[in-house]
Design an enzyme around this catalytic site. Structure first.
Site, mmCIF file in Angstrom:
data_model
loop_
_atom_site.group_PDB
_atom_site.id
_atom_site.type_symbol
_atom_site.label_atom_id
_atom_site.label_comp_id
_atom_site.label_asym_id
_atom_site.label_seq_id
_atom_site.Cartn_x
_atom_site.Cartn_y
_atom_site.Cartn_z
ATOM 1 N N GLN A 1 0.828 -1.199 0.000
ATOM 2 C CA GLN A 1 0.000 0.000 0.000
ATOM 3 C C GLN A 1 0.871 1.260 0.000
ATOM 4 O O GLN A 1 0.355 2.364 -0.073
ATOM 5 C CB GLN A 1 -0.894 0.009 1.245
ATOM 6 C CG GLN A 1 -1.820 -1.198 1.334
ATOM 7 C CD GLN A 1 -2.539 -1.262 2.678
ATOM 8 O OE1 GLN A 1 -3.557 -0.608 2.872
ATOM 9 N NE2 GLN A 1 -2.005 -2.035 3.607
ATOM 10 N N HIS B 1 -1.157 1.624 -4.706
ATOM 11 C CA HIS B 1 -1.444 3.054 -4.753
ATOM 12 C C HIS B 1 -0.432 3.830 -5.593
ATOM 13 O O HIS B 1 -0.397 5.056 -5.527
ATOM 14 C CB HIS B 1 -1.492 3.612 -3.328
ATOM 15 C CG HIS B 1 -2.539 2.967 -2.493
ATOM 16 N ND1 HIS B 1 -2.425 2.795 -1.127
ATOM 17 C CD2 HIS B 1 -3.740 2.409 -2.830
ATOM 18 C CE1 HIS B 1 -3.506 2.172 -0.660
ATOM 19 N NE2 HIS B 1 -4.309 1.939 -1.671
ATOM 20 N N CYS C 1 1.314 13.041 -16.895
ATOM 21 C CA CYS C 1 0.540 14.160 -17.427
ATOM 22 C C CYS C 1 -0.885 13.679 -17.659
ATOM 23 O O CYS C 1 -1.102 12.676 -18.342
ATOM 24 C CB CYS C 1 1.146 14.674 -18.735
ATOM 25 S SG CYS C 1 0.155 15.964 -19.532
ATOM 26 N N CYS D 1 -1.598 14.276 -21.855
ATOM 27 C CA CYS D 1 -0.963 13.456 -22.892
ATOM 28 C C CYS D 1 -0.494 12.105 -22.379
ATOM 29 O O CYS D 1 0.007 11.288 -23.154
ATOM 30 C CB CYS D 1 0.212 14.206 -23.529
ATOM 31 S SG CYS D 1 1.678 14.366 -22.468
ATOM 32 N N CYS E 1 3.376 18.890 -23.497
ATOM 33 C CA CYS E 1 2.125 19.430 -24.050
ATOM 34 C C CYS E 1 1.552 20.586 -23.243
ATOM 35 O O CYS E 1 0.547 21.173 -23.637
ATOM 36 C CB CYS E 1 1.087 18.313 -24.153
ATOM 37 S SG CYS E 1 0.370 17.825 -22.553
ATOM 38 N N SER F 1 0.618 -2.706 8.780
ATOM 39 C CA SER F 1 -0.621 -2.066 8.344
ATOM 40 C C SER F 1 -1.688 -2.201 9.427
ATOM 41 O O SER F 1 -1.902 -3.293 9.965
ATOM 42 C CB SER F 1 -1.135 -2.696 7.053
ATOM 43 O OG SER F 1 -2.371 -2.112 6.674
#
Length: 279
Positions: free
Chosen positions: A99, A117, A125, A128, A179, A217
């Protein structure tokens, strides 16, 4: 440490699936949210919707994340990460699901890690879809913000920090240099769903395993707990090594409450010896 010896016997039988959380990385200097090193977060975590729709929130995120990256980017694997990589090297693991977004399993030598994750070391991006490294982005942020040098009060495990809004003045966000589109760290935000192929791969690993080994966890959120529930439903053994209470304890056959950097090297040593003795 009788529970560790028993856990080593389970691990030595092989087909172990590791499910790791933030507690595995605390000894690398990355705090968790709920364990002994964690602090209650004072701000609501960034959501995908807020990040994409609110330019000020996006600026706030990148400024804080820019400062937090110093901790995440400089973090190194600890004895717990190295122990997991060694178990994989010994052929005792069916797979590793994490995780965490810090990439420390791979830095320790593990391969084929399912990063539920994502990974903070990558940036994408949204226009693009070009992927670049966080190191490249940091170079651009440093160039765009030469005088931005603040001292954060709290660093969060997802790579950002606590910083007052009045300290964000003048921070410049950079866009995709291909871009001009919006850049986002390649991680799953609140409000996003984990990519289905990662979830499917994880369920396949758990379903084919002999033991699900949860490391560091609290299993507070369903993103990780669902794999424990699946293992329990299928009659697969569940073991937990964690400091503090976890929501998986009702489903676990073994629970070890101790520092992972201490327990995991010993677990690996015992499991390796036991596995070798049966060959």
């Amino acid at each position: 440490m009788s529970d560790v010896a028993e856990l080593a016997r389970w691990v030595a039988e092989g087909d172990v699936v590791v499910l790791s959380g933030a507690g595995l990385s605390t000894e690398s200097g990355i705090p968790d949210y709920r364990g002994p090193s964690g602090l209650a977060r004072r701000a609501t975590p960034m959501t995908y919707q807020t990040f994409t729709r609110d330019p000020m929130a996006r600026r706030r995120y990148w400024a804080r994340s820019h400062l937090g990256w110093r901790t995440i980017g400089d973090a190194r694997p600890n004895d717990g990460h190295r122990a997991v990589a060694r178990l994989q090297e010994l052929g005792l693991l069916r797979g590793i699901i994490t995780q965490n977004v810090d990439g420390l399993h791979q830095a320790a030598g593990a391969t084929g890690v399912v990063e539920l994750h994502g990974n903070l070391a990558q940036v994408t991006c949204l226009d693009c879809s070009e992927s670049t490294t966080r190191g490249r982005l940091e170079d651009r942020l440093l160039a765009a913000n030469p005088g931005f040098d603040k001292t954060p009060t709290v660093i969060n495990p997802d790579g950002d920090v606590e910083l007052a809004d009045d300290e964000l003045d003048g921070f410049v966000v950079v866009d995709c240099d291909g871009c001009g589109g919006m850049l986002k760290p390649d991680v799953v935000y609140f409000g996003e769903t984990v990519p289905p192929e990662r979830v499917s791969r994880s369920f396949d690993l758990v379903g084919g395993g002999r033991t699900l080994l949860v490391l560091g966890s609290s299993l507070t959120v369903m993103s990780g707990r669902r794999f424990v529930l699946r293992a329990a439903k299928l009659g697969i053994r569940v073991a937990i090594v964690n400091q503090g209470v976890t929501r998986g304890e009702p489903y676990a056959g073994l629970v070890v409450d101790a520092p992972l950097g201490t327990v995991l090297p010993e677990l690996t040593r015992l499991a390796g010896m036991s596995s070798a003795a049966t060959v």
